[in-house]
Write an enzyme that holds these catalytic residues in place. Structure first.
Site, PDB file in Angstrom:
ATOM      1  N   HIS A 118       1.058  -1.407   0.007  1.00  0.00           N
ATOM      2  CA  HIS A 118      -0.102   0.017   0.044  1.00  0.00           C
ATOM      3  C   HIS A 118       0.828   1.256   0.066  1.00  0.00           C
ATOM      4  CE1 HIS A 118      -4.198  -0.799   0.165  1.00  0.00           C
ATOM      5  NE2 HIS A 118      -4.088  -1.819   0.743  1.00  0.00           N
ATOM      6  N   ASP A 123      -5.161   2.175   1.607  1.00  0.00           N
ATOM      7  CA  ASP A 123      -5.344   1.573   3.018  1.00  0.00           C
ATOM      8  C   ASP A 123      -5.829   2.716   4.070  1.00  0.00           C
ATOM      9  OD1 ASP A 123      -2.841   2.734   3.163  1.00  0.00           O
ATOM     10  OD2 ASP A 123      -2.118   1.120   4.270  1.00  0.00           O
ATOM     11  N   TYR A 319      -6.674   7.219 -17.754  1.00  0.00           N
ATOM     12  CA  TYR A 319      -7.745   7.759 -17.052  1.00  0.00           C
ATOM     13  C   TYR A 319      -7.731   9.222 -17.587  1.00  0.00           C
ATOM     14  CZ  TYR A 319      -7.376   4.324 -13.508  1.00  0.00           C
ATOM     15  OH  TYR A 319      -7.468   3.032 -12.704  1.00  0.00           O
ATOM     16  N   GLU A 396      -0.454   8.580  10.722  1.00  0.00           N
ATOM     17  CA  GLU A 396      -1.584   8.014  11.033  1.00  0.00           C
ATOM     18  C   GLU A 396      -2.691   8.908  11.848  1.00  0.00           C
ATOM     19  OE1 GLU A 396      -0.560   4.511  12.767  1.00  0.00           O
ATOM     20  OE2 GLU A 396      -0.887   3.235  10.953  1.00  0.00           O
TER      21      GLU A 396
END
Ligand SMILES: [Zn+2]
Ligand SMILES: [Zn+2]
Length: 416
Positions: A118, A123, A319, A396
């Protein structure tokens, strides 16, 4: 930009909600959000089929008052949260897939899957969106309308958002309205932790692949006149493409064309039959994107022809440009000013040349993507490993801001 002059935002929905309350509610669930993120980080999955990730997200949503459907052709999850009163449907999107690369972070919860990591922080997006679902479920009474949580696989090239659109992620269901507005967050270790940044108009580039094979004639390296050497011609094509970018493209509507791979030959004394170049084309307008594709075709074909060779050109459409609605971007910036303040709210002067399949969503409905800074405190900007690095780490603690921002944007759109 108009957003620069925007006054400090009122509470989402004009009610008496305090930003500190929302941040506290998000902070209270940070341990759970971090736990889910670390679980997904240890078990990264690729492309459209993410069975472990899907199961863990369904666990995290278990018990919430959501109407949940899962994808037919991919491991997507669509979860609807209805407010107490009917109204518009707002979509919040999180992507769930990882990248095919090794991880070298040394984290306790580093990837346990060989060759998968990741490294783009999806995540964290997934865990933040699941947290926002829990936060908003507790505030169901504040919502007039419906929040649709879109968990999609396959952002890193497989086009999971396009699959989700074909499976009706924007459609009206169960008596609700079709999606009229969409929002997504992408984390960025390039920005200070907790900072929110976005802009109206083009935010991210289109990304198409170019593949050119120059066909000459093989022979002895000592006698090139008996052969027709494709290697210098392939090099000429590379140079001519760069000349096209700098001489023919408006610097204020830019393109980036990078040849990332060039391959030909087997040894020192053999002229090969062919030479191949592979690269990426980025643009921030559909017009320049079309012009770039045409230029690759024209330049490769004609440079080869000038040397009695043939060039086979393949353009693989990726994209499209991610274009934020101007009003939606202003709303996100206003919400950010209300939530985290002026200092942590950054109107962006320019797009970035990465690409996103959220582009397909904002082609269909107005919406915006924002970046959330996740650079760990104490790490200098130049030292921070960027997204897609084998050493990418994120702070985090910023995920609490992400949870609160998802929720605040929805409350602003659907506040009674
Ligand atoms: Zn990525
Ligand atoms: Zn990403």
């Amino acid at each position: 930009m108009t957003a620069d002059a925007a006054p400090p935002a009122a509470a989402p929905g004009g009610g008496d909600l305090e930003p500190g309350d929302l941040l506290a509610e998000a902070g209270a669930m940070l341990d759970d959000v971090v736990a889910l993120r670390r679980d997904l980080h240890m078990r990264p999955e690729l492309n459209l089929d993410l069975p472990h990730t899907q199961a863990r997200v369904l666990d995290a949503l278990d018990g919430l008052p959501l109407r949940i459907t899962t994808g037919q052709r991919q491991s997507s999850i669509v979860a609807d949260l209805d407010g107490d009163r009917p109204g518009p449907t707002v979509l919040l999107r999180g992507d769930m897939d990882a990248l095919p690369m090794p991880e070298d972070t040394g984290l306790d919860f580093a990837s346990q899957v060989d060759g998968a990591m990741h490294a783009c922080g999806h995540d964290a997006h997934t865990a933040m969106l699941a947290g926002a679902a829990r936060l908003l479920a507790a505030r169901q009474g504040d919502l007039v309308g419906r929040v649709r949580f879109m968990f999609q696989p396959g952002e890193e090239g497989a086009g999971g958002a396009a699959v989700a659109l074909r499976e009706g992620v924007l459609d009206a269901t169960d008596g609700g309205e079709s999606v009229s507005w969409a929002f997504a967050i992408h984390q960025s270790p390039s920005m200070p932790s907790g900072m929110v940044a976005t802009k109206g108009g083009p935010l991210l580039a289109s990304a198409d692949e170019l593949h050119v094979t120059v066909r000459g004639r093989g022979g002895h390296a000592s006698m090139p006149h008996y052969a027709n050497d494709p290697i210098p011609v392939a090099c000429e094509v590379v140079q001519a493409l760069q000349t096209w970018v700098t001489r023919r493209v408006d610097v204020f509507d830019p393109a980036v064309l990078t040849v990332g791979r060039i391959a030909a030959g087997t040894t020192t004394n053999v002229i090969p039959e062919s030479a191949r170049i592979d690269g990426t084309i980025r643009a921030v307008s559909a017009r320049v994107r079309d012009e770039a594709q045409a230029a690759v075709q024209r330049i490769a074909t004609h440079v080869a022809a000038a040397h009695d060779m043939v060039a086979e050109v393949e353009i693989v459409q990726g994209y499209p440009v991610t274009v934020n609605d101007e009003g939606a971007a202003d709303e996100v910036l206003a919400t950010s000013r209300w939530l985290v303040g002026e200092k942590l709210t950054a109107p962006m002067p320019t797009p970035v040349m990465g690409a996103e399949d959220f582009s397909y969503v904002v082609e269909r409905v107005p919406g915006a993507m924002a970046f959330l800074g996740t650079r760990p405190p104490g790490v200098a900007p130049a030292e921070a490993a960027p997204n897609h690095s084998n050493r990418m780490v994120l702070d985090e603690a910023a995920m609490a801001t992400g949870v609160a921002l998802y929720a605040a944007v929805a409350l602003r759109r659907l506040g009674g």
